[in-house]
Enzyme design. Structure first.
Site, PDB file in Angstrom:
ATOM      1  N   GLU A  45       6.577   4.587  13.822  1.00 35.52           N
ATOM      2  CA  GLU A  45       5.173   4.528  14.235  1.00 35.52           C
ATOM      3  C   GLU A  45       5.098   4.748  15.737  1.00 35.52           C
ATOM      4  O   GLU A  45       5.927   4.203  16.475  1.00 35.52           O
ATOM      5  CB  GLU A  45       4.586   3.168  13.900  1.00 35.52           C
ATOM      6  CG  GLU A  45       4.569   2.900  12.408  1.00 35.52           C
ATOM      7  CD  GLU A  45       3.865   1.595  12.080  1.00 35.52           C
ATOM      8  OE1 GLU A  45       2.671   1.635  11.801  1.00 35.52           O
ATOM      9  OE2 GLU A  45       4.515   0.540  12.143  1.00 35.52           O
ATOM     10  N   HIS A  68       0.814  -1.212   0.000  1.00 33.30           N
ATOM     11  CA  HIS A  68       0.000   0.000   0.000  1.00 33.30           C
ATOM     12  C   HIS A  68       0.852   1.269   0.000  1.00 33.30           C
ATOM     13  O   HIS A  68       0.368   2.337  -0.357  1.00 33.30           O
ATOM     14  CB  HIS A  68      -1.034  -0.006   1.133  1.00 33.30           C
ATOM     15  CG  HIS A  68      -0.496   0.346   2.470  1.00 33.30           C
ATOM     16  ND1 HIS A  68       0.100  -0.564   3.302  1.00 33.30           N
ATOM     17  CD2 HIS A  68      -0.452   1.529   3.142  1.00 33.30           C
ATOM     18  CE1 HIS A  68       0.470   0.038   4.413  1.00 33.30           C
ATOM     19  NE2 HIS A  68       0.154   1.298   4.348  1.00 33.30           N
ATOM     20  N   HIS A  86       7.594  -2.284   2.497  1.00 33.81           N
ATOM     21  CA  HIS A  86       7.516  -0.824   2.396  1.00 33.81           C
ATOM     22  C   HIS A  86       8.887  -0.145   2.313  1.00 33.81           C
ATOM     23  O   HIS A  86       9.120   0.714   1.470  1.00 33.81           O
ATOM     24  CB  HIS A  86       6.748  -0.243   3.589  1.00 33.81           C
ATOM     25  CG  HIS A  86       5.422  -0.909   3.842  1.00 33.81           C
ATOM     26  ND1 HIS A  86       4.607  -1.363   2.829  1.00 33.81           N
ATOM     27  CD2 HIS A  86       4.758  -1.196   4.991  1.00 33.81           C
ATOM     28  CE1 HIS A  86       3.506  -1.888   3.347  1.00 33.81           C
ATOM     29  NE2 HIS A  86       3.576  -1.811   4.655  1.00 33.81           N
ATOM     30  N   LYS A 146       0.551   5.549  -2.047  1.00 31.68           N
ATOM     31  CA  LYS A 146       0.597   6.863  -1.399  1.00 31.68           C
ATOM     32  C   LYS A 146       1.080   7.897  -2.410  1.00 31.68           C
ATOM     33  O   LYS A 146       2.073   7.677  -3.102  1.00 31.68           O
ATOM     34  CB  LYS A 146       1.535   6.836  -0.185  1.00 31.68           C
ATOM     35  CG  LYS A 146       1.011   5.952   0.958  1.00 31.68           C
ATOM     36  CD  LYS A 146       1.946   6.027   2.159  1.00 31.68           C
ATOM     37  CE  LYS A 146       1.657   4.969   3.185  1.00 31.68           C
ATOM     38  NZ  LYS A 146       0.664   5.324   4.187  1.00 31.68           N
TER      39      LYS A 146
END
Ligand code: BG6
Length: 523
Positions: A246, A208, A270, A212
């Site tokens: 995060e 994903h 990622h 972005k």
């Protein structure tokens, strides 16, 4: 072709650039979601399809069919999804009329993934849609465990819903979620299983991050601007830092995380994807294969990590109890479904070298972790120092190095940092910034990654998806690290309290070359 369109009026008036005017042409089709009761469907997929619909980007006609085991009617599923939209939609408040118009196209098919009969029911349901394009242009979204991928495609093929290869004017594609395997061997097996029933061109492997906006902008920044590309090599770049931090722990995902760890969960996909976009050579064209060829070439040029390099180039960490944003957080070993003696890493930092003409000798530092002080993803390209004369001679290491930071999220933007004179009668310098912010430049156009990815998959555009050789090359890189860690319990130096920027060892990783992490700032 990548969906790049620069309208003429944009050139004349850049302020008029409106991404809404860029449209893909998508054939009428049905999106079938396996794992319809899952979190991903509820939080991401349905909100994304709904937004595409509201922005008139869905084809007309279209259908969405959710396939899952639980007994539900179309109406009860729609009611559940509506709650999801209210909770997770990026646009508040949800337009009731729009939702009703969207939901009329949404259906539910109850069935067990391993039951051949269920696929017959699915086929019957699709035939009920009448329009041949809705029956035969099919996007199968596998939001399920990878262990079930092979069974689902085999059943779909048996039920004649999925045909391998190019057919007349219809298409069927399979979208698969990460994790794509556990390691190289399992990924190869999974690829082999899928490729019995579909061609590589029909498989859309999701990462994903590639959906972005800011990640896509890396290539545009690099290859549409002469000034930066000139600097993008060992001649000018001292080192590169890629941070994906995060500020949350693993929460309820302890069970999954025990199997994955940060290396499989974040680095294999990622971080290596961002690295390949930052460092790859210009592709010959914007065609999916040209772009992906260059990404694979880059991944293959990463210098293999030998066991002797591991301690110098790889750091892992695990969070202890601590405090983030004023909240106390339990240590990883106290999280639900986590082994109290777990050695699973919640933090990874790597120092990689790319053995090619452009980057030889330039360290690329990558790091990711949970329960760090803030959530931010950024790429910082730090330039070589000026020659040690003039101001540099006077200030030595105190003279700030120039840097470009690509801020991927949040506060998406790009900053250029350089030195300026502090006004006044004495000669004093300090770093100053030039900043481009997406928000201030383009307003609040922030589509979710899944919107873009679903649209691309429906359009059959594969650039933003991971090719077989890409996923396998990435596994090779992380497998060597995993093997090194196996059977080595974490040592004291590898723990960090929640709310810190990782273990001490990660600072040493950079200090060895005279570098230091530049932590993302809250802005
Ligand atoms: C997912 C990982 O792929 O990416 C999660 O499984 C992680 O562990 C997430 O939290 C991060 O994504 P984002 O878009 O929030 O940066």
């Amino acid at each position: 072709m990548m969906n790049l369109m620069v309208m003429n009026e944009y050139l004349e008036d850049p302020a008029a650039a409106n991404p809404d005017e860029v449209r893909k042409s998508v054939d009428p089709c049905t999106v079938v979601i396996f794992g319809a009761s899952g979190d991903l469907t509820f939080r991401k997929l349905i909100p994304a399809l709904y937004h595409l619909f509201s922005e008139t980007q869905m084809p007309a006609p279209f259908r969405v069919v959710g396939f899952a085991r639980r007994e539900k009617s179309d109406d009860s599923w729609r009611a559940e999804l509506k709650e999801g939209i209210h909770a997770f939609s990026r646009t508040k408040a949800v337009d009731e009329a729009q939702w009703a118009a969207f939901a009329a196209n949404v259906h539910y098919c109850q069935g067990d993934i391993d039951d051949a009969q269920a696929y017959q029911r699915l086929a019957a349901q699709l035939s009920g849609f009448g329009d041949e394009r809705l029956r035969r242009n099919l996007l199968f979204y596998l939001a399920i465990s990878p262990t079930q991928f092979a069974a689902v495609v085999a059943h779909l093929a048996d039920a004649k819903l999925l045909t391998k290869g190019q057919q007349d004017s219809f298409w069927q594609r399979v979208v698969v979620e990460k994790p794509f395997g556990q390691d190289l061997v399992s990924a190869q097996k999974l690829n082999g299983d899928l490729l019995r029933f579909v061609d590589e061109r029909q498989i859309f492997r999701i990462d994903h991050y590639l959906g972005k906006e800011t990640v896509q902008n890396i290539l545009i920044f690099r290859f549409s601007n002469a000034i930066f590309e000139q600097l993008w090599s060992r001649q000018s770049v001292d080192h590169v830092q890629i941070t994906v931090s995060e500020n949350l722990g693993v929460g309820t995902r302890g069970g999954y995380y025990e199997e994955a760890g940060a290396l499989r969960d974040m680095v294999q996909n990622h971080l290596l994807q961002v690295l390949s976009l930052v460092a790859m050579e210009p592709p010959a064209a914007l065609e999916p294969e040209s772009v992906r060829d260059e990404k694979v070439k880059l991944l293959k040029s990463i210098q293999p990590l030998r066991p002797a390099d591991m301690l110098k180039q790889v750091v892992r960490g695990q969070y202890l109890a601590g405090e983030v944003d004023g909240q106390t957080r339990p240590g990883y070993r106290r999280e639900p479904k986590v082994d109290p003696r777990s050695n699973v890493e919640t933090y990874v930092a790597l120092k990689l070298f790319i053995d090619n003409w452009r980057w030889s000798g330039v360290p690329f530092y990558l790091r990711t972790g949970k329960n760090l002080p803030l959530s931010a993803s950024e790429v910082r390209v730090e330039f070589r120092p000026t020659p040690s004369v003039l101001f540099a001679a006077q200030l030595g290491t105190k003279l700030d190095a120039n840097a470009i930071t690509l801020r991927l999220q949040p506060n998406e933007g790009i900053s250029l940092r350089f030195n300026g004179k502090i006004p006044g009668s004495t000669m004093r310098l300090r770093p100053v910034r030039m900043h481009f912010g997406y928000d201030s430049e383009f307003g609040a156009y922030t589509p979710e990654a899944y919107e873009r990815l679903l649209l691309e998959a429906m359009a059959g555009e594969a650039t933003l998806f991971i090719r077989r050789d890409e996923v396998e090359t990435a596994w090779k890189i992380v497998d060597s690290i995993r093997r090194f860690w196996e059977g080595r319990p974490l040592t004291d130096r590898e723990f960090y309290p929640a709310g810190f920027w990782g273990p001490i060892a990660s600072d040493d990783l950079l200090a060895a070359a005279g570098h230091s992490w530049r932590n993302p700032q809250k802005t």
